[in-house]
Write an enzyme that holds these catalytic residues in place. Structure first.
Site, PDB file in Angstrom:
ATOM      1  N   LYS A  51       0.825  -1.347   0.182  1.00 59.86           N
ATOM      2  CA  LYS A  51      -0.102  -0.039  -0.020  1.00 59.86           C
ATOM      3  C   LYS A  51       0.759   1.166   0.112  1.00 59.86           C
ATOM      4  O   LYS A  51       0.582   2.074  -0.687  1.00 59.86           O
ATOM      5  CB  LYS A  51      -0.870  -0.036   1.087  1.00 59.86           C
ATOM      6  CG  LYS A  51      -2.005  -1.079   1.143  1.00 59.86           C
ATOM      7  CD  LYS A  51      -2.833  -1.178   2.399  1.00 59.86           C
ATOM      8  CE  LYS A  51      -3.888  -2.495   2.180  1.00 59.86           C
ATOM      9  NZ  LYS A  51      -4.721  -2.705   3.244  1.00 59.86           N
ATOM     10  N   GLN A  95      -4.605  -1.045   9.640  1.00 55.15           N
ATOM     11  CA  GLN A  95      -4.279  -2.385   9.041  1.00 55.15           C
ATOM     12  C   GLN A  95      -5.192  -3.606   9.868  1.00 55.15           C
ATOM     13  O   GLN A  95      -4.746  -3.443  11.017  1.00 55.15           O
ATOM     14  CB  GLN A  95      -2.782  -2.730   8.768  1.00 55.15           C
ATOM     15  CG  GLN A  95      -2.959  -4.096   8.199  1.00 55.15           C
ATOM     16  CD  GLN A  95      -3.182  -4.228   6.710  1.00 55.15           C
ATOM     17  OE1 GLN A  95      -3.235  -3.095   5.901  1.00 55.15           O
ATOM     18  NE2 GLN A  95      -4.040  -5.334   6.131  1.00 55.15           N
ATOM     19  N   ASP A 118     -10.796   3.242   4.054  1.00 49.43           N
ATOM     20  CA  ASP A 118     -10.986   1.955   3.835  1.00 49.43           C
ATOM     21  C   ASP A 118     -12.674   1.893   4.129  1.00 49.43           C
ATOM     22  O   ASP A 118     -13.078   0.683   3.932  1.00 49.43           O
ATOM     23  CB  ASP A 118     -10.671   1.109   5.247  1.00 49.43           C
ATOM     24  CG  ASP A 118      -9.311   0.091   4.553  1.00 49.43           C
ATOM     25  OD1 ASP A 118      -9.119   0.156   3.619  1.00 49.43           O
ATOM     26  OD2 ASP A 118      -8.729  -0.269   5.712  1.00 49.43           O
TER      27      ASP A 118
END
Ligand code: NAP
Length: 278
Positions: A51, A95, A118
């Site tokens: 990422k 994460q 997200d």
């Protein structure tokens, strides 16, 4: 027997990344993506590294915090608050999964919804459920992009989604509903799964079970999207058996299908969050 056309997620993801990079270059200031990794889970470390790499390639600022696995809930919350308050940070990504002593839902909800790239906060889940604009979870958004690329006619189609996670299955079903598909959701308690999936014009599988869906569970000519990804002694495989390619009309390969789309859509979300803040 037909032979399915493969959906090239690698190529689509690469186009999305190029578009994002071009649009980033035209902004007055670069987007800033803050990634938070807690602990040293090898898979999570690889995901975060990728990422960050793609974020830099797209011309964005990479801001990273690697926190120790035994960090307290309060200390993670304070770090999220600090990053969220930093004007250079336009997107915050925590994460997952987190070490079991941490309350993930509470920490995710600390991320300001407009920086929640997200798309997992309560606010963004609510916006999606109500059909309002918001940041959408990256993997299902990537699936939708693939379906648009192949010109899938979703309106009125019977879409079956296998899996009901907050990350993939639930938002996937909402996105398909918004596009006027007739949506059926399946999960581990579904009776006679194959009888349900065989009715699908569009089958999206995100169950996390290697080769759960065999060729006999797919309708002839159906579009099949395999979100699963598993490392086996014979290499990578998905939640759908490779033999389904003999029956489906369109199908995503593993690897090279849905996988590359997730990071591409994360970059797209970070750009959207940055633009919304201008
Ligand atoms: P998850 O949180 O473990 O959820 C799995 C879902 O599948 C659950 O709703 C579960 O039902 C259902 N399920 C499990 N076994 C089943 C069975 N035998 N029959 C029918 N349904 C079953 O997983 P996830 O986060 O959604 O991820 C799913 C898969 O996608 C994993 O392989 C993951 O690695 C992969 N993934 C890939 C990407 C990507 O970028 N390509 C991104 C995210 C995830 P219950 O709710 O009843 O337990």
């Amino acid at each position: 027997m037909s032979s399915a056309t493969l959906i090239d997620g690698k190529a689509v993801a690469s186009r999305v990344r190029e578009d994002v990079a071009r649009e980033v270059a035209a902004l007055p200031a670069p987007p800033g993506l803050a990634t938070i990794l807690i602990g040293d889970d090898p898979a999570s470390s690889v995901y975060v590294r990728n990422k960050r790499k793609q974020c830099v390639k797209a011309g964005m600022r990479d801001i990273h915090r690697h926190l120790s696995a035994d960090i307290t809930q309060a200390a993670v919350a304070a770090e999220i608050d600090r990053l969220a308050a930093d004007p250079r940070v336009t997107g915050v990504l925590l994460q997952l999964p987190l070490p079991p002593h941490l309350n993930a839902a509470e920490l995710i909800d600390r991320i300001p919804p407009d920086k929640d790239v997200d798309g997992l906060t309560e606010t963004n889940a609510g916006r999606l459920a109500l059909g309002r604009p918001g940041l959408r979870p990256c993997t299902p958004a990537g699936v939708l992009r693939l379906l648009d690329e192949i010109g899938a006619d979703l309106s009125g189609a019977h879409a079956v989604v296998v899996g009901r996670s907050d990350l993939v299955g639930k938002p996937m079903a909402q996105l398909l509903l918004q596009r006027h598909a007739t949506v059926t959701m399946c999960h581990s308690r579904t009776h006679d799964l194959a009888a349900v999936t065989r009715q699908a014009d569009l089958l999206v599988v995100a169950a996390g079970v290697p080769r759960l869906i065999g060729a006999d569970a797919v309708k002839l000519g159906a579009t099949v999207i395999d979100v699963g990804i598993h490392h086996t002694s014979n290499g990578l495989c998905g939640d759908v058996d490779a033999k389904a390619q003999d029956v489906a009309g369109w199908i995503t390969p593993v690897p090279g299908g849905v996988g590359p789309m997730t990071i591409a859509m994360l970059l797209r979300n970070t750009l959207t969050a940055t633009r919304n803040a201008l």
